[in-house]
Design an enzyme around this catalytic site. Structure first.
Site, PDB file in Angstrom:
ATOM      1  N   ARG A  88       0.843  -1.076   0.037  1.00 21.73           N
ATOM      2  CA  ARG A  88       0.068  -0.066  -0.054  1.00 21.73           C
ATOM      3  C   ARG A  88       0.841   1.261  -0.034  1.00 21.73           C
ATOM      4  NH1 ARG A  88      -3.857  -0.246   5.061  1.00 21.73           N
ATOM      5  NH2 ARG A  88      -4.950  -1.784   3.797  1.00 21.73           N
ATOM      6  N   ARG A 157      -1.783   6.322   9.882  1.00 25.03           N
ATOM      7  CA  ARG A 157      -2.034   5.824   8.581  1.00 25.03           C
ATOM      8  C   ARG A 157      -2.264   6.963   7.453  1.00 25.03           C
ATOM      9  NH1 ARG A 157      -3.849   0.842   8.366  1.00 25.03           N
ATOM     10  NH2 ARG A 157      -3.055  -0.453   9.876  1.00 25.03           N
ATOM     11  N   LYS A 231      -3.684   1.243  14.982  1.00 23.59           N
ATOM     12  CA  LYS A 231      -3.522   2.242  13.954  1.00 23.59           C
ATOM     13  C   LYS A 231      -4.369   3.496  14.165  1.00 23.59           C
ATOM     14  CE  LYS A 231      -6.352  -0.771  11.520  1.00 23.59           C
ATOM     15  NZ  LYS A 231      -7.031  -1.500  10.607  1.00 23.59           N
ATOM     16  N   LYS A 233      -5.897   7.181  12.397  1.00 23.32           N
ATOM     17  CA  LYS A 233      -6.188   7.828  11.237  1.00 23.32           C
ATOM     18  C   LYS A 233      -6.621   9.237  11.412  1.00 23.32           C
ATOM     19  CE  LYS A 233      -7.494   3.192   9.296  1.00 23.32           C
ATOM     20  NZ  LYS A 233      -8.482   2.274   8.622  1.00 23.32           N
ATOM     21  N   CYS A 452     -15.087  -3.184  -0.382  1.00 24.09           N
ATOM     22  CA  CYS A 452     -13.786  -3.602   0.051  1.00 24.09           C
ATOM     23  C   CYS A 452     -13.276  -4.739  -0.665  1.00 24.09           C
ATOM     24  CB  CYS A 452     -13.723  -3.956   1.658  1.00 24.09           C
ATOM     25  SG  CYS A 452     -14.403  -5.515   1.853  1.00 24.09           S
ATOM     26  N   CYS A 458      -7.896 -10.857   0.818  1.00 24.02           N
ATOM     27  CA  CYS A 458      -7.818 -10.421   2.303  1.00 24.02           C
ATOM     28  C   CYS A 458      -8.041 -11.721   3.131  1.00 24.02           C
ATOM     29  CB  CYS A 458      -9.167  -9.419   2.483  1.00 24.02           C
ATOM     30  SG  CYS A 458      -9.127  -8.957   4.269  1.00 24.02           S
ATOM     31  N   CYS A 497     -16.353  -8.490   5.708  1.00 24.70           N
ATOM     32  CA  CYS A 497     -16.230  -8.840   7.426  1.00 24.70           C
ATOM     33  C   CYS A 497     -16.664  -7.627   8.128  1.00 24.70           C
ATOM     34  CB  CYS A 497     -15.070  -9.454   7.657  1.00 24.70           C
ATOM     35  SG  CYS A 497     -13.608  -8.037   7.920  1.00 24.70           S
ATOM     36  N   CYS A 501     -14.009  -1.906   6.295  1.00 27.17           N
ATOM     37  CA  CYS A 501     -12.910  -1.046   5.374  1.00 27.17           C
ATOM     38  C   CYS A 501     -13.600  -0.100   4.333  1.00 27.17           C
ATOM     39  CB  CYS A 501     -12.020  -2.193   4.680  1.00 27.17           C
ATOM     40  SG  CYS A 501     -10.877  -2.851   6.018  1.00 27.17           S
TER      41      CYS A 501
HETATM   42 FE1  SRM Z   1      -8.929  -2.148   6.403  1.00 32.76          FE
HETATM   43  C1  SRM Z   1      -7.757  -4.735   7.975  1.00 32.76           C
HETATM   44  C2  SRM Z   1      -8.092  -3.277   3.280  1.00 32.76           C
HETATM   45  C3  SRM Z   1      -9.646   0.727   4.719  1.00 32.76           C
HETATM   46  C4  SRM Z   1     -10.688  -0.968   9.050  1.00 32.76           C
HETATM   47  N1  SRM Z   1      -7.985  -3.635   5.852  1.00 32.76           N
HETATM   48  C5  SRM Z   1      -7.557  -4.481   6.630  1.00 32.76           C
HETATM   49  C6  SRM Z   1      -6.479  -5.772   5.816  1.00 32.76           C
HETATM   50  C7  SRM Z   1      -5.306  -5.293   5.782  1.00 32.76           C
HETATM   51  C8  SRM Z   1      -6.960  -7.274   6.163  1.00 32.76           C
HETATM   52  C9  SRM Z   1      -5.933  -7.794   7.269  1.00 32.76           C
HETATM   53  O1  SRM Z   1      -5.633  -7.059   8.232  1.00 32.76           O
HETATM   54  O2  SRM Z   1      -5.318  -8.716   6.923  1.00 32.76           O
HETATM   55  C10 SRM Z   1      -7.201  -5.506   4.384  1.00 32.76           C
HETATM   56  C11 SRM Z   1      -6.363  -5.902   3.321  1.00 32.76           C
HETATM   57  C12 SRM Z   1      -7.258  -6.515   1.989  1.00 32.76           C
HETATM   58  C13 SRM Z   1      -6.659  -6.673   0.846  1.00 32.76           C
HETATM   59  O3  SRM Z   1      -6.272  -7.692   0.251  1.00 32.76           O
HETATM   60  O4  SRM Z   1      -6.269  -5.846   0.502  1.00 32.76           O
HETATM   61  C14 SRM Z   1      -7.599  -4.131   4.399  1.00 32.76           C
HETATM   62  N2  SRM Z   1      -8.751  -1.423   4.595  1.00 32.76           N
HETATM   63  C15 SRM Z   1      -8.630  -2.172   3.386  1.00 32.76           C
HETATM   64  C16 SRM Z   1      -8.882  -1.149   2.040  1.00 32.76           C
HETATM   65  C17 SRM Z   1      -7.748  -1.949   1.006  1.00 32.76           C
HETATM   66  C18 SRM Z   1     -10.225  -1.611   1.768  1.00 32.76           C
HETATM   67  C19 SRM Z   1     -10.605  -1.016   0.333  1.00 32.76           C
HETATM   68  O5  SRM Z   1     -11.167  -1.796  -0.573  1.00 32.76           O
HETATM   69  O6  SRM Z   1     -10.138  -0.064  -0.003  1.00 32.76           O
HETATM   70  C20 SRM Z   1      -8.558   0.267   2.629  1.00 32.76           C
HETATM   71  C21 SRM Z   1      -7.219   0.684   2.536  1.00 32.76           C
HETATM   72  C22 SRM Z   1      -7.296   2.055   3.236  1.00 32.76           C
HETATM   73  C23 SRM Z   1      -5.997   2.646   2.972  1.00 32.76           C
HETATM   74  O7  SRM Z   1      -5.463   3.229   2.051  1.00 32.76           O
HETATM   75  O8  SRM Z   1      -5.340   2.920   4.008  1.00 32.76           O
HETATM   76  C24 SRM Z   1      -9.132  -0.180   3.931  1.00 32.76           C
HETATM   77  N3  SRM Z   1      -9.963  -0.197   6.745  1.00 32.76           N
HETATM   78  C25 SRM Z   1     -10.231   0.764   6.018  1.00 32.76           C
HETATM   79  C26 SRM Z   1     -11.271   1.570   6.761  1.00 32.76           C
HETATM   80  C27 SRM Z   1     -11.770   2.840   6.185  1.00 32.76           C
HETATM   81  C28 SRM Z   1     -11.021   4.247   6.503  1.00 32.76           C
HETATM   82  O9  SRM Z   1      -9.927   3.916   7.280  1.00 32.76           O
HETATM   83  O10 SRM Z   1     -11.480   5.105   6.023  1.00 32.76           O
HETATM   84  C29 SRM Z   1     -11.558   1.049   7.970  1.00 32.76           C
HETATM   85  C30 SRM Z   1     -12.466   1.427   8.849  1.00 32.76           C
HETATM   86  C31 SRM Z   1     -12.065   2.768   9.536  1.00 32.76           C
HETATM   87  C32 SRM Z   1     -11.473   2.295  10.827  1.00 32.76           C
HETATM   88  O11 SRM Z   1     -10.073   1.963  10.950  1.00 32.76           O
HETATM   89  O12 SRM Z   1     -12.050   2.105  12.073  1.00 32.76           O
HETATM   90  C33 SRM Z   1     -10.677  -0.295   7.927  1.00 32.76           C
HETATM   91  N4  SRM Z   1      -9.196  -2.806   8.051  1.00 32.76           N
HETATM   92  C34 SRM Z   1     -10.032  -2.279   9.295  1.00 32.76           C
HETATM   93  C35 SRM Z   1     -10.105  -3.027  10.208  1.00 32.76           C
HETATM   94  C36 SRM Z   1     -10.574  -2.988  11.705  1.00 32.76           C
HETATM   95  C37 SRM Z   1     -10.022  -1.861  12.556  1.00 32.76           C
HETATM   96  C38 SRM Z   1     -10.404  -1.741  13.931  1.00 32.76           C
HETATM   97  O13 SRM Z   1      -9.732  -1.223  14.652  1.00 32.76           O
HETATM   98  O14 SRM Z   1     -11.504  -1.573  14.245  1.00 32.76           O
HETATM   99  C39 SRM Z   1      -9.000  -4.057  10.138  1.00 32.76           C
HETATM  100  C40 SRM Z   1      -8.603  -5.011  10.911  1.00 32.76           C
HETATM  101  C41 SRM Z   1      -7.710  -5.017  11.818  1.00 32.76           C
HETATM  102  O15 SRM Z   1      -6.989  -3.902  11.737  1.00 32.76           O
HETATM  103  O16 SRM Z   1      -7.361  -5.832  12.969  1.00 32.76           O
HETATM  104  C42 SRM Z   1      -8.697  -3.843   8.646  1.00 32.76           C
HETATM  105 FE1  SF4 Z   2     -11.022  -7.585   4.625  1.00 36.60          FE
HETATM  106 FE2  SF4 Z   2     -12.873  -7.356   6.205  1.00 36.60          FE
HETATM  107 FE3  SF4 Z   2     -11.454  -5.147   5.354  1.00 36.60          FE
HETATM  108 FE4  SF4 Z   2     -13.120  -6.328   3.842  1.00 36.60          FE
HETATM  109  S1  SF4 Z   2     -13.671  -5.192   5.511  1.00 36.60           S
HETATM  110  S2  SF4 Z   2     -10.898  -5.823   3.399  1.00 36.60           S
HETATM  111  S3  SF4 Z   2     -12.978  -8.352   4.244  1.00 36.60           S
HETATM  112  S4  SF4 Z   2     -10.531  -6.731   6.621  1.00 36.60           S
END
Ligand code: SRM
Ligand code: SF4
Length: 587
Positions: A88, A157, A231, A233, A452, A458, A497, A501
Site C-alpha cells: 500500500r 495511517r 492504527k 487515522k 472492500c 484479504c 467482514c 474497510c
Molecule cells: Fe481495512 C484490515 C483493506 C480501509 C478497518 N483492511 C484490513 C486488511 C489489511 C486485512 C488484514 O488485516 O489482513 C485488508 C487488506 C485486504 C486486501 O487484500 O487488500 C484491508 N482497508 C482495506 C482497504 C484496501 C479496503 C478497500 O477496499 O479500499 C482500505 C485501505 C485504506 C488505505 O488506503 O489505508 C481499508 N480499513 C479501512 C477503513 C476505512 C478508512 O480508514 O477510512 C477502515 C474503517 C475505519 C477504521 O479504521 O475504523 C478499516 N481494516 C480495518 C480493520 C478494523 C480496525 C479496527 O480497529 O476496528 C481491520 C482489521 C484490523 O486492523 O485488525 C482492517
Molecule cells: Fe478484508 Fe474485512 Fe477489510 Fe473487507 S472489511 S478488506 S473483508 S478486513
C-alpha cells in the site's frame, strides 16, 4: 509540555512490558521495526516471512497474503500457501502526477498481475507481489518520490483530504497541510531505508535499552519503541463535501473558510468503524466535534491528540485499543481537557459548517481558475484490463497526455484534475476509447457504492465483497427501476467482514459479510456520513436481502417526503431505530 516528546505526566511507566499485550513486546523488541525482515526476505525454504516479520512489515506498508481461491487446493497438495504481498502506498490526499501514475502503472504490470486497487483512503494497493520483487518495487517508487511508510501498522495511517478541485485555493491549502501532517506523523526509524534502500545505519546511533517507551528516544522521538497502541487515522474535510467521512476518523479536521480563504479547522475526535460480530463491546463510533483551531495549529493538535492516545490507549487488548474506546472510556470532556493541557491552550468554539454529501460528484466541473476536472467512476476502485473495459490501459493512456494531476478519491474513484479547456477533447477521446467515462446510465445507487477488497486476497474476509456487489446492484437496479428510483442517490456499501474497510456503518444501505453468501443488512446511515446505521437483518443471503430491499425501497418510493433521503426515511418510518451513539450500536 512538548507533546512531541514522550514525556507525559500520567502514564505508569513502571508497568512491565510482559503485562501488556504480546504485540507490545513484539514492537519493543523489534529494534525499531527492523526485526529479522532482511533474513526473512532471503529465506530460501519458504516464499513467506516469519509471523513477527509479517506484523512488522505492516509498518513498512505491506502484508503477507495468500490467494484464498487456491488455499484449499494447495493444502490438499501439501504445498505451503501461495504467499505473496499486498503493498500500500503512502499518498496523503491521494494526489499523483502523471509521471507518478506511469511509474505506479508500470510496477503493477511487472509485479502486481496487471491490477491496481484504489483504496477507500485515497491510495493504491498492489496485490500478488512476490517477495523477491518488493525491494525493486519500493526503490522504483522512491524514484518518483513515493514510499509505503506507515501505510499499515500501529501508527499514523494514510492522511486523507477532501478532493474538491472546484474550490482550488482551499483545496490546495488543505492538501498541503494534510501532506505536512502525514510527513510529520510518520514513523522516523531508519530501518525502512536500511532494509529497502540498503542505506547504511547512521553512524553513532545508540541501541536503546528495552523498556516500554524510552523517554528520550533518538530513533522515535514521538512513538518510542512501542509505537501507537493501534492504527491511528487522520483526515481533512472541506465542507460541503464529507467525502473523507470525517466522522469515521480517529482525528478529523473540518476546514473553516472565510471569504474564500482557509481560516482554520473544527476538530473531531474518536471516530472508527471496526467491530466484531457477537462482541457487543466492539462498535463503530462517530467522531465528536470538540472545538476550533487556527490553521497554523494543526500540527500541534496532531501531536497532542496522538500523544493522548499513545499514552492512554489500551495496550493490553487490541480489540479495545482504538482511540474511539479511549474517548468513550475516559469521556469526551476528559480527553478534550487532556488535549488542551498538552497543547497549552483551549480550543475555540466550533464554527458552524454544513455537509451535503459523502459521495463524489461525477463528470466534468469547471474550477474557479477556469481549468476543468473530470471525476471518473471506477467501480470498487479496481483498475484492470477486461475485455471491452481496458481501464488500466485507459488510465495509462491518460497519464501519457495529461498535464495536470490525478486525485484518488475516498470513494475509490479518480479525478483527472487541472485540465486546460483546450486539452479536454483529447482527454475525452481517451476516455471514450477505453470505456472510462461510461457511467452515465448507471443507477445513482451504483455510482454511490463502495466495496472492500475481501476475497481472494484479504485474510479476514468471510464473504465476497468487491467481486459480488456489482452483480447484486444489477439486481437492485431492477427494484429501483420498478419504483422510479434509478436517479435517486442512495449510498450502499459492502464489506466482506465486520471490520468496515468501506466504512459501511455510515451508509444508508450496508452489507457486512458473515459467511460465504451471508451478510448482515443495515439501514439508516446518514447521506453525508453524519449518522450510524442499524442492523435490520442478520446473517442472510441474497434472496432475503433483495426481498428486504424491495419492501423498503418500495415504501420509500411511496411514502417519502420531498427531498427525504433513504437513510432518513428508514428512521422516520420506523424501519430501524436511530443510533444516537456508537456505544448503543449493538443494543
Ligand atoms: Fe481495512 C484490515 C483493506 C480501509 C478497518 N483492511 C484490513 C486488511 C489489511 C486485512 C488484514 O488485516 O489482513 C485488508 C487488506 C485486504 C486486501 O487484500 O487488500 C484491508 N482497508 C482495506 C482497504 C484496501 C479496503 C478497500 O477496499 O479500499 C482500505 C485501505 C485504506 C488505505 O488506503 O489505508 C481499508 N480499513 C479501512 C477503513 C476505512 C478508512 O480508514 O477510512 C477502515 C474503517 C475505519 C477504521 O479504521 O475504523 C478499516 N481494516 C480495518 C480493520 C478494523 C480496525 C479496527 O480497529 O476496528 C481491520 C482489521 C484490523 O486492523 O485488525 C482492517
Ligand atoms: Fe478484508 Fe474485512 Fe477489510 Fe473487507 S472489511 S478488506 S473483508 S478486513
Amino acid at each position: 509540555m512538548d507533546p512531541h516528546k514522550d514525556t507525559d505526566r500520567s502514564r505508569d511507566r513502571s508497568q512491565p512490558l510482559e503485562n501488556l499485550g504480546p504485540d507490545e513486546t513484539m514492537k519493543a523488541e523489534s529494534n525499531y521495526l527492523r526485526g529479522t525482515i532482511e533474513q526473512s526476505l532471503a529465506d530460501e525454504v519458504t516464499a513467506g516471512v516469519t509471523e513477527t516479520d509479517n506484523k512488522l512489515l505492516k509498518f513498512h506498508g505491506m502484508y503477507q497474503q495468500d490467494d484464498r481461491d487456491i488455499r484449499d487446493e494447495r493444502r490438499r497438495q501439501k504445498l505451503e500457501p501461495e504467499y505473496t504481498f499486498m503493498v500500500r502506498l503512502r499518498l496523503p490526499g491521494g494526489v499523483v502526477s502523471p509521471g507518478q501514475w506511469l511509474a505506479i502503472d508500470d510496477l503493477a504490470r511487472r509485479f502486481g498481475r496487471d491490477s491496481l486497487r484504489l483504496t477507500t483512503r485515497q491510495t493504491f494497493q498492489y496485490h500478488y507481489v512476490d517477495r523477491q520483487n518488493l525491494q525493486t518495487l519500493l526503490n522504483e517508487l522512491r524514484e518518483v518520490l513515493i514510499d509505503t511508510k506507515a501505510a499499515c501498522g500501529d501508527d499514523s495511517r494514510g492522511v486523507m483530504a477532501t478532493v474538491n478541485p472546484n474550490l482550488s485555493a482551499i483545496h490546495s491549502q488543505v492538501y498541503a497541510i494534510a501532506s505536512e501532517a502525514s510527513d510529520h506523523a510518520v514513523h522516523r526509524t531508519t530501518g525502512y531505508e536500511e532494509i529497502w534502500y540498503q542505506e547504511e545505519r547512521p553512524a553513532g546511533e545508540k541501541k536503546a535499552p528495552l523498556k516500554q517507551v524510552a523517554a528520550e528516544d533518538e530513533q522515535e522521538p514521538f512513538y518510542g519503541k512501542t509505537y501507537m497502541p493501534r492504527k491511528f487515522k487522520i483526515g481533512f474535510a472541506v465542507p460541503p463535501s464529507n467525502d473523507i467521512d470525517v466522522y469515521s476518523q480517529d482525528l478529523g479536521f473540518i476546514a473553516v473558510a472565510e471569504d474564500g480563504e482557509l481560516k482554520g479547522f473544527n476538530v473531531a475526535i474518536g471516530g472508527g468503524m471496526g467491530r466484531t460480530d457477537r462482541a457487543p463491546e466492539t462498535y463503530p463510533r462517530l467522531a465528536d466535534v470538540i472545538g476550533y483551531v487556527d490553521a497554523d495549529q494543526v500540527i500541534p493538535v496532531v501531536d497532542a491528540v496522538m500523544s493522548v492516545q499513545r499514552d492512554f490507549g489500551d495496550r493490553t487488548n487490541r480489540a479495545h485499543a482504538r482511540f474511539k474506546y479511549t474517548v468513550d472510556d475516559k469521556g469526551v470532556d476528559w480527553i478534550k481537557a487532556e488535549i488542551e493541557h498538552r497543547l497549552g491552550f483551549d480550543f475555540g468554539p466550533a464554527s458552524p459548517f454544513e455537509f451535503t454529501s459523502n459521495g463524489d460528484p461525477l463528470g466534468w466541473v469547471k474550477g474557479e481558475d477556469g481549468r476543468e476536472h473530470c471525476t471518473l467512476f471506477i467501480q470498487n476502485g479496481r483498475l484492470t484490463n477486461q475485455p471491452g473495459k481496458p481501464l488500466l490501459d485507459g488510465m495509462k493512456a491518460l497519464a501519457e497526455i495529461h498535464k495536470g494531476s490525478f486525485l484518488c478519491t475516498p470513494n475509490q474513484n479518480v479525478i483527472i484534475a487541472d485540465v486546460e479547456p483546450e486539452d479536454r477533447p483529447a482527454i475525452e477521446a481517451v476516455l471514450k476509447e477505453h470505456g472510462l467515462g461510461e457511467f452515465e446510465g448507471a443507477s445513482a445507487l451504483r455510482l454511490n457504492s463502495m466495496a472492500c477488497v475481501a476475497f481472494p486476497t484479504c485474510a479476514l474476509a468471510m464473504a465476497e465483497s468487491e467481486r459480488y456487489l456489482p452483480d447484486l446492484i444489477t439486481k437492485v437496479d431492477a427494484i429501483l427501476d420498478a419504483n422510479g428510483l434509478r436517479e435517486e442517490p442512495i449510498t450502499i456499501r459492502m464489506t466482506g467482514c465486520p471490520n468496515g474497510c468501506a466504512r459501511p456503518y455510515i451508509a444508508e444501505i450496508a452489507l457486512t459479510g458473515r459467511a460465504p453468501g451471508k451478510y448482515n443488512l443495515y439501514f439508516g446511515g446518514g447521506f453525508h456520513g453524519q449518522r450510524l446505521n442499524k442492523m435490520y437483518l442478520e446473517n442472510v443471503g441474497e434472496e432475503a436481502i433483495l426481498e428486504a430491499l424491495e419492501e423498503t425501497l418500495g415504501r420509500y418510493a411511496e411514502e417519502r417526503e420531498p427531498d427525504e433521503r433513504f437513510g432518513d426515511f428508514a428512521i422516520r418510518a420506523g424501519i430501524v431505530p436511530e443510533v444516537k451513539e456508537g456505544r448503543f450500536f449493538n443494543d
